[in-house]
Design an enzyme around this catalytic site. Structure first.
Site, PDB file in Angstrom:
ATOM      1  N   TYR A  88       0.957  -1.174   0.249  1.00  0.00           N
ATOM      2  CA  TYR A  88      -0.025   0.090  -0.077  1.00  0.00           C
ATOM      3  C   TYR A  88       1.003   1.077  -0.007  1.00  0.00           C
ATOM      4  CZ  TYR A  88      -3.646  -3.190   1.730  1.00  0.00           C
ATOM      5  OH  TYR A  88      -4.766  -4.152   1.557  1.00  0.00           O
ATOM      6  N   TYR A 111     -14.989  -4.703   2.982  1.00  0.00           N
ATOM      7  CA  TYR A 111     -13.676  -5.139   2.573  1.00  0.00           C
ATOM      8  C   TYR A 111     -13.494  -6.417   3.080  1.00  0.00           C
ATOM      9  CZ  TYR A 111      -8.637  -5.525   2.619  1.00  0.00           C
ATOM     10  OH  TYR A 111      -7.414  -5.942   2.373  1.00  0.00           O
ATOM     11  N   ASP A 140     -17.639 -12.322   8.393  1.00  0.00           N
ATOM     12  CA  ASP A 140     -16.386 -12.084   8.340  1.00  0.00           C
ATOM     13  C   ASP A 140     -15.964 -11.679   9.703  1.00  0.00           C
ATOM     14  OD1 ASP A 140     -13.944 -11.295   7.977  1.00  0.00           O
ATOM     15  OD2 ASP A 140     -13.985 -10.399   5.975  1.00  0.00           O
ATOM     16  N   LYS A 198      -6.543 -12.573  12.048  1.00  0.00           N
ATOM     17  CA  LYS A 198      -5.783 -11.316  12.794  1.00  0.00           C
ATOM     18  C   LYS A 198      -5.653 -11.626  14.231  1.00  0.00           C
ATOM     19  CE  LYS A 198      -7.352  -7.539   9.747  1.00  0.00           C
ATOM     20  NZ  LYS A 198      -5.964  -7.098   9.296  1.00  0.00           N
TER      21      LYS A 198
HETATM   22  N1  PLP Z   1     -11.727  -9.513   6.158  1.00  0.00           N
HETATM   23  C1  PLP Z   1     -11.680  -8.397   6.859  1.00  0.00           C
HETATM   24  C2  PLP Z   1     -12.873  -7.877   7.660  1.00  0.00           C
HETATM   25  C3  PLP Z   1     -10.594  -7.616   6.801  1.00  0.00           C
HETATM   26  O1  PLP Z   1     -10.710  -6.387   7.566  1.00  0.00           O
HETATM   27  C4  PLP Z   1      -9.384  -7.968   6.480  1.00  0.00           C
HETATM   28  C5  PLP Z   1      -8.105  -7.417   6.449  1.00  0.00           C
HETATM   29  O2  PLP Z   1      -8.165  -6.253   7.030  1.00  0.00           O
HETATM   30  C6  PLP Z   1      -9.294  -9.192   5.798  1.00  0.00           C
HETATM   31  C7  PLP Z   1     -10.588 -10.060   5.741  1.00  0.00           C
HETATM   32  C8  PLP Z   1      -8.052  -9.727   5.088  1.00  0.00           C
HETATM   33  O3  PLP Z   1      -7.239 -10.163   5.982  1.00  0.00           O
HETATM   34  P1  PLP Z   1      -5.509 -10.465   5.754  1.00  0.00           P
HETATM   35  O4  PLP Z   1      -5.025  -9.207   5.747  1.00  0.00           O
HETATM   36  O5  PLP Z   1      -5.174 -11.176   6.928  1.00  0.00           O
HETATM   37  O6  PLP Z   1      -5.800 -11.498   4.495  1.00  0.00           O
END
Ligand code: PLP
Length: 446
Positions: free
Chosen positions: A16, A144, A250, A279
């Site tokens: 980024y 996202y 998610d 995470k």
């Molecule tokens: N899903 C959500 C809600 C996220 O906030 C993120 C990353 O910020 C992801 C999926 C993707 O996770 P990663 O960066 O570990 O691939």
């Protein structure tokens, strides 16, 4: 320039940040608690939990010990045809914590893979059941879900996804409950969550073609730190039930206490059919993804017909080191009153951030669990701002960094999301910085 930075410049490609004018990366040599230390002797408070992963603080003795212990026993083994205690124990503990009914744990590597697995699982669930017309995914505006192709497809189209648009699969997209910028121009509570009607309309139109609805429950993260009314989430579950489709939650960002509950779905007492975690699962130590699902979904894959097998697996699936640290992280939740700490942080964030609503450029203040959010606008009446690319983001980040606070605004959306172990006085200091900077803040062109 420090030696580390000079060497970094030679070969590395950071996510980024490819602008020639971007500030150099912070050369971090050590972390302890909420602080990061640079090679030139600076101490920086990690106000974004190192991209939302760190919860118990950097270099936590108990997590260090769990990692070292596991490394001495078994560092890794393939997970197809083998199993091991850390994967089993973590699965047992997760099932006990997750909304009841999510009893099957599929491991992968990170948040994006947890989402990819969820999408593929949902698609093949219907295919295995002979229902192959259910191919449509429904997602929300401002979503996202990650940077891989499936995750990008269900994410809102943005500068993140634009170059890849021709390769992304089509998705139906429904309104999100973005109350500050209500898609219907209504206000709460009189709106009666009317934005949910959009999802209902899409589910009605698509009927039996819908494979799953995917949402980030309660807090849409990278799309603008949008906090939901719990009624919206409850409504999504009701609609998925009514139209007989799967709900994917998610919780890559929201899982493990970030919104004040262990899992955000608990705010509305909702059990999704598939739930994604990553995470904070390892306290911010190692990458690990989990896709949890129900026996109903799992059983659709149990067959002597090999075509019904879920052919998805990564080399590091269920990595024992990551699982062992995740187990130790859950132990910290039990022994160190972690969720109570998040509740105290939430009260402090509300007390300190709510008054900032009166500042000329603070359009909205949102707080949920351990996340405090300020949406900045050029003009409060028109709510004008330029979203993710708004240059107030990097300008503010630079000023906070100068003061020793690491924040990474999403354009005009400034948020503070520290590790939960932050003490009251450390949080006060950070909130003082935010208050001072925003009180003196003038929009760039002013
Ligand atoms: N899903 C959500 C809600 C996220 O906030 C993120 C990353 O910020 C992801 C999926 C993707 O996770 P990663 O960066 O570990 O691939």
């Amino acid at each position: 320039m420090s030696d580390l930075l000079a060497r970094d410049r030679r070969h590395l490609w950071h996510p980024y940040t490819q602008m020639r004018t971007a500030p150099p990366p912070l050369p971090i040599v050590r972390g302890e608690g909420v602080y990061l230390y640079t090679d030139d002797g600076r101490r920086v408070l990690d106000g974004i939990s190192s991209w939302w992963v760190n919860i118990h603080g950097h270099s936590h003795p108990k997590l260090n010990e769990a990692l070292a212990r596991q490394a001495r026993e078994l560092e890794h083994v393939l997970f197809a045809g083998c199993t091991h205690r850390p994967a089993i124990e973590l699965a047992e503990q997760l099932v006990a914590l997750l909304p009841p009914g999510l009893t099957r744990i599929f491991y992968s590597d990170n948040g994006s893979t947890a989402v990819e697995v969820a999408l593929k699982m949902a698609a093949q669930y219907w295919w295995n059941r002979g229902d192959s017309q259910r191919r449509v995914f429904v997602a929300l505006h401002h979503a996202y879900h990650g940077d891989t192709f499936g995750a990008m497809s269900v994410s809102e189209a943005s500068i993140f996804t634009e170059p890849f648009a021709p390769w992304l699969f089509p998705v139906r997209r429904a309104h999100a409950p973005y109350c500050y910028r209500c898609p219907l121009g209504l206000t709460r509570p009189s709106c009666q969550i009317s934005c949910l009607n959009d999802l209902e309309r899409i589910l009605q139109e698509e009927g039996e073609r819908v494979a799953a609805v995917i949402v980030e429950p309660m807090l849409q993260g990278a799309g603008g730190m949008i906090v939901w009314p719990a009624e919206f989430l409850a409504g999504v579950r009701r609609l998925c039930d009514r139209f007989g489709t799967l709900l994917i939650a998610d919780e890559v960002l929201t899982g493990f206490g970030r919104t004040g509950r262990m899992f955000a779905c608990e705010h509305a007492g909702v059990r999704p059919d598939i739930l994604c975690l990553s995470k904070a699962i390892t306290g911010g130590y190692l990458p690990l993804g989990v896709t949890a699902t129900t026996e109903d979904v799992y059983e659709a894959f149990l067959s002597e017909d090999r075509r019904k097998t879920f052919f998805h697996g990564h080399s590091y699936t269920a990595n024992p080191l990551a699982c062992a640290v995740a187990i130790a992280s859950l132990e910290i939740f039990r022994t160190e009153g972690t969720l109570a700490r998040v509740a105290a942080l939430e009260r402090q964030l509300r007390a300190r951030l709510e008054p900032l609503r009166d500042l000329p450029h603070v359009g909205d203040v949102r707080v949920i669990g351990g996340v405090g959010i300020l949406e900045l606008v050029r003009d409060k009446r028109t709510k004008s701002a330029e979203g993710y690319l708004d240059r107030v983001g990097p300008m503010l980040a630079a000023e906070f960094l100068r003061r020793g606070l690491l924040l990474r605004p999403l354009g005009n959306v400034l948020y503070f999301m520290p590790p939960y172990v932050i003490t009251e006085s450390e949080a006060e200091w950070a909130l003082d910085q935010i208050t001072e900077v925003l009180t003196a803040w003038r929009w760039p062109s002013e």
